[in-house]
Structures are given as structure tokens and as C-alpha cells.
Design an enzyme around this catalytic site. Structure first.
Site, PDB file in Angstrom:
ATOM      1  N   LYS A 119       0.862  -1.184   0.000  1.00  8.53           N
ATOM      2  CA  LYS A 119       0.000   0.000   0.000  1.00  8.53           C
ATOM      3  C   LYS A 119       0.891   1.223   0.000  1.00  8.53           C
ATOM      4  O   LYS A 119       1.828   1.323   0.797  1.00  8.53           O
ATOM      5  CB  LYS A 119      -0.881  -0.007   1.268  1.00  8.53           C
ATOM      6  CG  LYS A 119      -1.811   1.174   1.382  1.00  8.53           C
ATOM      7  CD  LYS A 119      -3.154   0.880   0.766  1.00  8.53           C
ATOM      8  CE  LYS A 119      -3.946   2.120   0.455  1.00  8.53           C
ATOM      9  NZ  LYS A 119      -3.591   2.818  -0.793  1.00  8.53           N
ATOM     10  N   GLN A 151       7.370   3.721   3.843  1.00 11.80           N
ATOM     11  CA  GLN A 151       5.962   3.318   3.893  1.00 11.80           C
ATOM     12  C   GLN A 151       5.753   2.026   4.694  1.00 11.80           C
ATOM     13  O   GLN A 151       4.718   1.860   5.333  1.00 11.80           O
ATOM     14  CB  GLN A 151       5.458   3.140   2.452  1.00 11.80           C
ATOM     15  CG  GLN A 151       3.945   3.160   2.304  1.00 11.80           C
ATOM     16  CD  GLN A 151       3.370   4.555   2.233  1.00 11.80           C
ATOM     17  OE1 GLN A 151       3.903   5.412   1.546  1.00 11.80           O
ATOM     18  NE2 GLN A 151       2.279   4.802   2.930  1.00 11.80           N
ATOM     19  N   LYS A 159       5.576   3.208   8.330  1.00  8.64           N
ATOM     20  CA  LYS A 159       4.412   4.080   8.504  1.00  8.64           C
ATOM     21  C   LYS A 159       3.134   3.245   8.534  1.00  8.64           C
ATOM     22  O   LYS A 159       2.289   3.413   9.415  1.00  8.64           O
ATOM     23  CB  LYS A 159       4.360   5.066   7.328  1.00  8.64           C
ATOM     24  CG  LYS A 159       3.195   6.023   7.390  1.00  8.64           C
ATOM     25  CD  LYS A 159       3.049   6.837   6.117  1.00  8.64           C
ATOM     26  CE  LYS A 159       4.357   7.478   5.721  1.00  8.64           C
ATOM     27  NZ  LYS A 159       4.202   8.515   4.692  1.00  8.64           N
ATOM     28  N   LYS A 179       5.292   1.712  -3.119  1.00  8.56           N
ATOM     29  CA  LYS A 179       5.242   3.086  -3.647  1.00  8.56           C
ATOM     30  C   LYS A 179       5.485   3.007  -5.151  1.00  8.56           C
ATOM     31  O   LYS A 179       6.097   2.061  -5.640  1.00  8.56           O
ATOM     32  CB  LYS A 179       6.336   3.941  -2.990  1.00  8.56           C
ATOM     33  CG  LYS A 179       6.130   5.434  -3.140  1.00  8.56           C
ATOM     34  CD  LYS A 179       5.150   6.000  -2.135  1.00  8.56           C
ATOM     35  CE  LYS A 179       4.807   7.434  -2.436  1.00  8.56           C
ATOM     36  NZ  LYS A 179       3.981   8.040  -1.374  1.00  8.56           N
ATOM     37  N   GLY A 208      -2.790   8.315  -4.231  1.00 12.85           N
ATOM     38  CA  GLY A 208      -2.147   9.516  -4.778  1.00 12.85           C
ATOM     39  C   GLY A 208      -0.909   9.915  -3.998  1.00 12.85           C
ATOM     40  O   GLY A 208      -0.585   9.344  -2.970  1.00 12.85           O
ATOM     41  N   ASP A 209      -0.195  10.877  -4.529  1.00 16.31           N
ATOM     42  CA  ASP A 209       0.954  11.512  -3.869  1.00 16.31           C
ATOM     43  C   ASP A 209       1.192  12.792  -4.675  1.00 16.31           C
ATOM     44  O   ASP A 209       0.269  13.275  -5.359  1.00 16.31           O
ATOM     45  CB  ASP A 209       2.177  10.572  -3.887  1.00 16.31           C
ATOM     46  CG  ASP A 209       3.327  11.063  -2.997  1.00 16.31           C
ATOM     47  OD1 ASP A 209       3.254  10.882  -1.781  1.00 16.31           O
ATOM     48  OD2 ASP A 209       4.293  11.655  -3.512  1.00 16.31           O
ATOM     49  N   THR A 213      -4.356  13.486   5.422  1.00 13.79           N
ATOM     50  CA  THR A 213      -2.926  13.623   5.753  1.00 13.79           C
ATOM     51  C   THR A 213      -2.676  14.927   6.511  1.00 13.79           C
ATOM     52  O   THR A 213      -1.988  14.942   7.541  1.00 13.79           O
ATOM     53  CB  THR A 213      -2.065  13.536   4.484  1.00 13.79           C
ATOM     54  OG1 THR A 213      -2.454  12.376   3.750  1.00 13.79           O
ATOM     55  CG2 THR A 213      -0.594  13.455   4.813  1.00 13.79           C
ATOM     56  N   ASN A 269      -2.192  19.158  -1.545  1.00 10.18           N
ATOM     57  CA  ASN A 269      -3.189  18.452  -0.754  1.00 10.18           C
ATOM     58  C   ASN A 269      -2.849  18.437   0.742  1.00 10.18           C
ATOM     59  O   ASN A 269      -3.678  18.805   1.587  1.00 10.18           O
ATOM     60  CB  ASN A 269      -3.339  17.018  -1.294  1.00 10.18           C
ATOM     61  CG  ASN A 269      -4.235  16.168  -0.421  1.00 10.18           C
ATOM     62  OD1 ASN A 269      -3.769  15.348   0.353  1.00 10.18           O
ATOM     63  ND2 ASN A 269      -5.520  16.392  -0.497  1.00 10.18           N
ATOM     64  N   SER A 325      -6.894   5.788   3.821  1.00  9.17           N
ATOM     65  CA  SER A 325      -6.915   4.912   2.640  1.00  9.17           C
ATOM     66  C   SER A 325      -7.307   3.495   3.056  1.00  9.17           C
ATOM     67  O   SER A 325      -8.089   2.828   2.374  1.00  9.17           O
ATOM     68  CB  SER A 325      -5.539   4.882   1.975  1.00  9.17           C
ATOM     69  OG  SER A 325      -5.399   5.965   1.080  1.00  9.17           O
TER      70      SER A 325
HETATM   71  P1  NDP Z   1       0.699  17.899  -4.062  1.00 10.93           P
HETATM   72  O1  NDP Z   1       1.175  17.591  -5.424  1.00 10.93           O
HETATM   73  O2  NDP Z   1      -0.746  18.049  -3.817  1.00 10.93           O
HETATM   74  O3  NDP Z   1       1.406  19.213  -3.503  1.00 10.93           O
HETATM   75  C1  NDP Z   1       2.787  19.303  -3.407  1.00 10.93           C
HETATM   76  C2  NDP Z   1       3.140  20.712  -2.975  1.00 10.93           C
HETATM   77  O4  NDP Z   1       4.539  20.778  -2.727  1.00 10.93           O
HETATM   78  C3  NDP Z   1       2.865  21.760  -4.038  1.00 10.93           C
HETATM   79  O5  NDP Z   1       2.607  22.983  -3.422  1.00 10.93           O
HETATM   80  C4  NDP Z   1       4.168  21.788  -4.813  1.00 10.93           C
HETATM   81  O6  NDP Z   1       4.393  23.000  -5.514  1.00 10.93           O
HETATM   82  C5  NDP Z   1       5.174  21.624  -3.694  1.00 10.93           C
HETATM   83  N1  NDP Z   1       6.386  20.950  -4.213  1.00 10.93           N
HETATM   84  C6  NDP Z   1       6.465  19.797  -4.897  1.00 10.93           C
HETATM   85  N2  NDP Z   1       7.709  19.508  -5.232  1.00 10.93           N
HETATM   86  C7  NDP Z   1       8.458  20.503  -4.747  1.00 10.93           C
HETATM   87  C8  NDP Z   1       9.834  20.791  -4.767  1.00 10.93           C
HETATM   88  N3  NDP Z   1      10.709  19.970  -5.371  1.00 10.93           N
HETATM   89  N4  NDP Z   1      10.235  21.913  -4.152  1.00 10.93           N
HETATM   90  C9  NDP Z   1       9.365  22.733  -3.525  1.00 10.93           C
HETATM   91  N5  NDP Z   1       8.035  22.522  -3.490  1.00 10.93           N
HETATM   92  C10 NDP Z   1       7.604  21.423  -4.077  1.00 10.93           C
HETATM   93  O7  NDP Z   1       1.317  16.734  -3.141  1.00 10.93           O
HETATM   94  P2  NDP Z   1       0.854  16.273  -1.705  1.00 10.93           P
HETATM   95  O8  NDP Z   1       0.385  17.432  -0.931  1.00 10.93           O
HETATM   96  O9  NDP Z   1      -0.003  15.078  -1.852  1.00 10.93           O
HETATM   97  O10 NDP Z   1       2.243  15.744  -1.097  1.00 10.93           O
HETATM   98  C11 NDP Z   1       3.140  16.584  -0.388  1.00 10.93           C
HETATM   99  C12 NDP Z   1       4.081  15.739   0.460  1.00 10.93           C
HETATM  100  O11 NDP Z   1       3.308  14.949   1.382  1.00 10.93           O
HETATM  101  C13 NDP Z   1       4.932  14.728  -0.314  1.00 10.93           C
HETATM  102  O12 NDP Z   1       6.163  14.575   0.347  1.00 10.93           O
HETATM  103  C14 NDP Z   1       4.130  13.451  -0.195  1.00 10.93           C
HETATM  104  O13 NDP Z   1       4.929  12.297  -0.369  1.00 10.93           O
HETATM  105  C15 NDP Z   1       3.641  13.584   1.233  1.00 10.93           C
HETATM  106  N6  NDP Z   1       2.472  12.767   1.577  1.00 10.93           N
HETATM  107  C16 NDP Z   1       1.307  12.894   0.900  1.00 10.93           C
HETATM  108  C17 NDP Z   1       0.212  12.145   1.256  1.00 10.93           C
HETATM  109  C18 NDP Z   1      -1.119  12.334   0.637  1.00 10.93           C
HETATM  110  O14 NDP Z   1      -2.082  11.771   1.146  1.00 10.93           O
HETATM  111  N7  NDP Z   1      -1.254  13.123  -0.407  1.00 10.93           N
HETATM  112  C19 NDP Z   1       0.308  11.119   2.325  1.00 10.93           C
HETATM  113  C20 NDP Z   1       1.569  11.134   3.039  1.00 10.93           C
HETATM  114  C21 NDP Z   1       2.601  11.913   2.641  1.00 10.93           C
HETATM  115  P3  NDP Z   1       4.071  23.102  -7.082  1.00 10.93           P
HETATM  116  O15 NDP Z   1       2.605  23.296  -7.153  1.00 10.93           O
HETATM  117  O16 NDP Z   1       4.873  24.248  -7.531  1.00 10.93           O
HETATM  118  O17 NDP Z   1       4.532  21.799  -7.674  1.00 10.93           O
END
Ligand code: NDP
Length: 460
Positions: free
Chosen positions: A104, A125, A128, A140, A179-180, A224, A255, A392
Site C-alpha cells: 500500500k 511506507q 508508517k 510506492k 495519490g501523492d 494527511t 493536498n 486509505s
Molecule cells: P501535491 O502535489 O498536492 O502538492 C505538493 C506541494 O509541494 C505543491 O505545493 C508543490 O508546488 C510543492 N512541491 C512539490 N515539489 C516541490 C519541490 N521539489 N520543491 C518545492 N516545493 C515542491 O502533493 P501532496 O500534498 O499530496 O504531497 C506533499 C508531500 O506529502 C509529499 O512529500 C508526499 O509524499 C507527502 N504525503 C502525501 C500524502 C497524501 O495523502 N497526499 C500522504 C503522506 C505523505 P508546485 O505546485 O509548484 O509543484
């Protein structure tokens, strides 16, 4: 990172040597995978006290086995853009560990995706998912495809090509992606549609993060971010602190970030800054979340657009500059290694009291050391952001039962899970001689359950 107690014997030293040897093999076998090495190093160092106490984990070669994915799938993803050009991306799925349940973990679509990134995320993961208390293994996946600037038609054709291949390896009882970064409800919809078409059946439990109308769970979108704040709230309470009246900085505006901001605000915090990969905004009046949601979720614009509606706010290029903003609580919710040593030192000198990792591995090892040395409360990602995968798993449970629970029901289960993860991590840290160190506590609490299951299932 771990300071060994003086009274710990030569036995601990020999365990340390053993761990170093296994880590050296990991580096040799996986060259040029710095993110993967970083994640393994953090976990391995945390495990020294448990390995010293329970030699069976060494006898059964658990470290050597747990660090090796059960299966890595890498595949070609050809698709056609709107101009009729053929494009090719690379797809990955790392099926890391199925000792306690089906693989997962999310799918990430971002140009930086490579084997190292997917392996570090998959490795994290495992622990976690174990911490959530639910029966889910670790996995992943993703692709170096960049959804930014692509039309819906292009994203759909990419997702269909990706799933045509991935569908051979996943299923509700084998591997359940979600998603991620770069994969939200739109992408999950296209992926699910193609899976259904290829497999010829409606297997709702094959993906999570689905739309509410076809098997998705209420509160998954929020899970999250809300979960991270619930976890930090527990940690703050132990030091008689709270979100109420505190100043908060949240990196990212995706997100995780949006719903971390929402819950922090609901608990009485003032969130003054957030970012995207180009830069950050500072609004001393407190960020207006409705504007951020409109800009990022609906209009898909850059965060710089915020200042048009709120001229008192300041936009600054360079996303890492966000850590110069003084705050009581920092919630890194964007991406890996966004807080380095210099940013950590700045946060500490500006008086930060707590860090809650919403993103995966957002702090470098050096940054974590600085927080711990300075007595800053530190909530590590694999515990603090486990709310997403927890809901999830609740989505999978609803799909199996062909039921759907109310928002409040899912949210209260999420809250209870996060409290439980906090208590278990805190307890493990105490039990293994590192009171208050949730990095060690979370790693040990997550590891023990998986390691025991691996021993019981034999050498496979
Ligand atoms: P999103 O794609 O929804 O948002 C990512 C955000 O981070 C955007 O604002 C993006 O900016 C910014 N970002 C992405 N890459 C970079 C970078 N290299 N440098 C600076 N800013 C960056 O992703 P999520 O919110 O889903 O995920 C964010 C983090 O949380 C990740 O590490 C993910 O693995 C982790 N996570 C997510 C989960 C989930 O349920 N979604 C669960 C557990 C962990 P821009 O719009 O400019 O790309």
C-alpha cells in the site's frame, strides 16, 4: 544521530558495527541513490537499541531482508501529446514488504522521480503503514511524468498508458496504490477507469483516494493534513502547549499543506506563510485559505497569484526562503529535504517550538539533529503523516463492506489513530532508552510488528 548511553556495553558497539556493515552493503548495492541511503540510515540507526535487546532480529537477518524490496517493477509509458507527438516516460512500482498486508502506498508523478526516490518512499511506507495499526504492507510508485502544463486529455492518455502496464501487478488483495505529489483525484479517476476497462470488473478496493461517487471515502482528501495536525497537537499537549494562539508556517500548497492549514486554523492558530515550488507568500494577517484553495485547487495557478487578492501579503521567489519566517510551529508539507541544516538553524534561532513533518522526509538528517539537540518538539513524517494512508485503509474497509461512512465517523477514527500512533511512538522511545525522541520511537514501533511477522512467516 543517536547518542549511545555510556553504560551501554560492548554488545551495543558490536550491534552498531553490524548495522554499519549492512548499511555499507546497501550503499554498494544501490549506488547513486542518496535519498534511499538517507532513509535507510535514519531507520537503521534508530533500531540499534531494539537489535541490542532482541538478537533474533539479527539471527533472522531482518535488516538485510527488509531493506531489499520484494519486487521492483519498472516500465515504459508511451503516450501521445495534443500535437500528435509520441512521448515516453518511465513508470515504477516498488512492492516493498507484504509481511502484514497487501502493498500500500501512493503514486508520485513528478519530473524528479527515479528509483532512489521511489525506493526511499517505499521503504518509509513499510514502517508508517505498520504504525497505523492496520493490515497494510509497504509499496510506492510513480513516474517522471510532469502533469504541470499538460491538458486533461494528455493527463488522461498518460494515466491510461501507465495503468495498462501497472494493472498486471496490482489488485485489492495484492497492491493498492493511491495519490501523492502530482496525483490527485483527477489522476486517480483516469487510473481507476483504465484499470476497470482492462480487468473487466469493478474492483473498488484496487485504488484509494477515489471520487466519492465511485467508492472514495469522505475525509480522505483532508486526512494527511488533518492527521499531521492531530499528531502535533498530542505532542504539544505533553509540553502544555497548543495550536491556539500560535504562529504557524506551512510549506507547500498542495493536498497535505492545504488541509494542515485548515485544521491548524480550526484549532486557533494563525498560519502566516505557505509556498509552492517557485516561492512563498507571507500574510501577517493570517493566510486566507479560501483564496489558496481557489488558486491551487480550482484555477491551478501559482501561489504568487495570492497577492492580487491580498495586497498586504508579500510574495518572495525561492520556496526555501519560507523557513526564514519566524513561527512557533513549522509544518513542512511540500517535499523531501526541504529543511536543510541552515534552515533548521534559522528556525531554531527564530524560536520555533515544534516541527510536524507532513511531507515525506522533508528534513535532512543534519536538520533533525539540530531540532533534537535544541529540544524542539519533532514529529517525524512516518508517524505524523500516516493519517493519509490510515484513511486509505478505511476506504479499503468501506469498499470491502460496500458501505460508506459519514465524514465525522471517518474523521473521528482518524483522530483516534493519530493519538494511538503518538502514544505508541512515545512508549517505544521510552522503552528503548530515548524518551521524547519520536524519530527513534516511531521507527522502532513500526519495525517490531513487521519484523515479528517476517520471522513467523519464515525465510521468504
Ligand atoms: P501535491 O502535489 O498536492 O502538492 C505538493 C506541494 O509541494 C505543491 O505545493 C508543490 O508546488 C510543492 N512541491 C512539490 N515539489 C516541490 C519541490 N521539489 N520543491 C518545492 N516545493 C515542491 O502533493 P501532496 O500534498 O499530496 O504531497 C506533499 C508531500 O506529502 C509529499 O512529500 C508526499 O509524499 C507527502 N504525503 C502525501 C500524502 C497524501 O495523502 N497526499 C500522504 C503522506 C505523505 P508546485 O505546485 O509548484 O509543484
Amino acid at each position: 544521530m543517536i547518542t549511545l548511553e555510556k553504560d551501554q556495553s560492548t554488545h551495543t558497539e558490536s550491534v552498531q558495527n553490524y548495522v554499519n556493515q549492512v548499511f555499507e552493503t546497501v550503499k554498494k548495492r544501490n549506488p547513486n541513490e542518496s535519498e534511499f541511503h538517507q532513509a535507510v540510515k535514519e531507520v537503521f540507526e534508530s533500531l540499534i537499541p531494539v537489535l541490542a535487546k532482541k538478537p533474533e532480529y539479527i539471527q533472522h537477518a531482518i535488516l538485510e531482508r527488509i531493506v531489499e524490496p520484494e519486487r521492483i517493477i519498472s516500465f515504459r509509458v508511451p503516450w501521445v501529446d495534443d500535437q500528435g507527438n509520441v512521448k515516453v516516460n518511465r513508470g515504477f512500482r516498488v512492492q516493498y514488504n507484504s509481511a502484514i498486508g497487501p502493498y500500500k502506498g501512493g503514486l508520485r508523478f513528478h519530473p524528479s522521480v527515479n528509483a532512489s526516490i521511489i525506493k526511499f518512499l517505499g521503504f518509509e511506507q513499510i514502517f508508517k503503514n505498520s504504525l497505523t495499526g492496520q493490515p497494510i504492507g509497504g509499496g510506492k510508485g510513480g513516474s517522471d511524468f510532469d502533469p504541470k502544463g499538460k491538458s486533461d486529455g494528455e493527463i488522461m492518455r498518460f494515466c491510461q498508458s501507465f495503468m495498462t502496464e501497472l494493472s498486471k501487478y496490482i489488485g485489492p488483495d495484492t497492491d493498492v496504490p493511491a495519490g501523492d505529489i502530482g496525483v490527485g483525484s483527477k489522476e486517480i479517476g483516469f487510473l481507476f477507469g483504465q484499470y476497470k476497462k482492462v480487468r473487466g470488473g469493478f474492483e473498488a478496493g484496487v485504488l484509494t483516494g477515489k471520487g466519492i461517487g465511485y467508492g472514495g471515502s469522505l475525509a480522505r482528501k483532508e486526512a494527511t493534513g488533518y492527521g499531521t495536525v492531530y499528531f502535533v497537537e498530542e505532542m504539544l499537549q505533553d509540553r502544555n502547549l497548543s495550536f491556539e494562539g500560535s504562529t504557524v508556517v506551512v510549506s507547500g500548497s498542495g493536498n497535505v499543506s492545504i488541509y494542515a492549514m485548515e485544521k491548524a486554523m480550526q484549532l486557533g492558530a494563525k498560519v502566516v506563510a505557505c509556498s509552492d515550488s517557485n516561492g512563498y507568500i507571507y500574510d501577517g494577517n493570517g493566510i486566507n485559505l479560501e483564496t489558496v484553495k481557489r488558486i491551487k485547487e480550482v484555477e491551478k495557478q501559482r501561489i504568487s497569484a495570492y497577492v492580487t487578492d491580498h495586497p498586504q501579503a508579500i510574495y518572495t521567489e525561492n520556496c526555501n526562503g519560507i523557513w526564514t519566517v519566524p513561527c512557533d510551529i513549522a509544518l513542512p508539507c511540500a517535499t523531501q529535504n526541504e529543511i536543510d541544516q541552515a534552515s533548521a538553524e534559522l528556525l531554531v534561532s527564530n524560536g520555533v517550538k515544534a516541527i510536524g513533518e507532513g511531507a515525506n522526509m522533508p528534513s535532512t538528517l543534519e536538520a533533525i539533529e539540530i531540532f533534537l539537540e535544541n529540544n524542539v518538539l519533532f514529529a517525524p513524517a512516518k508517524a505524523a503523516n500516516a493519517g493519509g494512508v490510515s484513511v486509505s485503509a478505511l476506504e479499503m474497509a468501506q469498499n470491502s463492506a460496500r458501505l460508506s461512512w459519514a465524514f465525522e465517523e471517518v474523521d473521528s477514527k482518524l483522530h483516534a489513530i493519530m493519538k494511538n500512533i503518538y502514544q505508541n511512538s512515545k512508549k517505544a522511545a521510552q522503552e528503548y532508552g530515548a524518551p521524547g525522541n519520536l524519530v527513534i520511537g516511531a521507527n522502532i514501533a513500526g519495525f517490531v510488528k513487521v519484523a515479528d511477522a517476517m520471522i513467523e512467516q519464515g525465510v521468504i
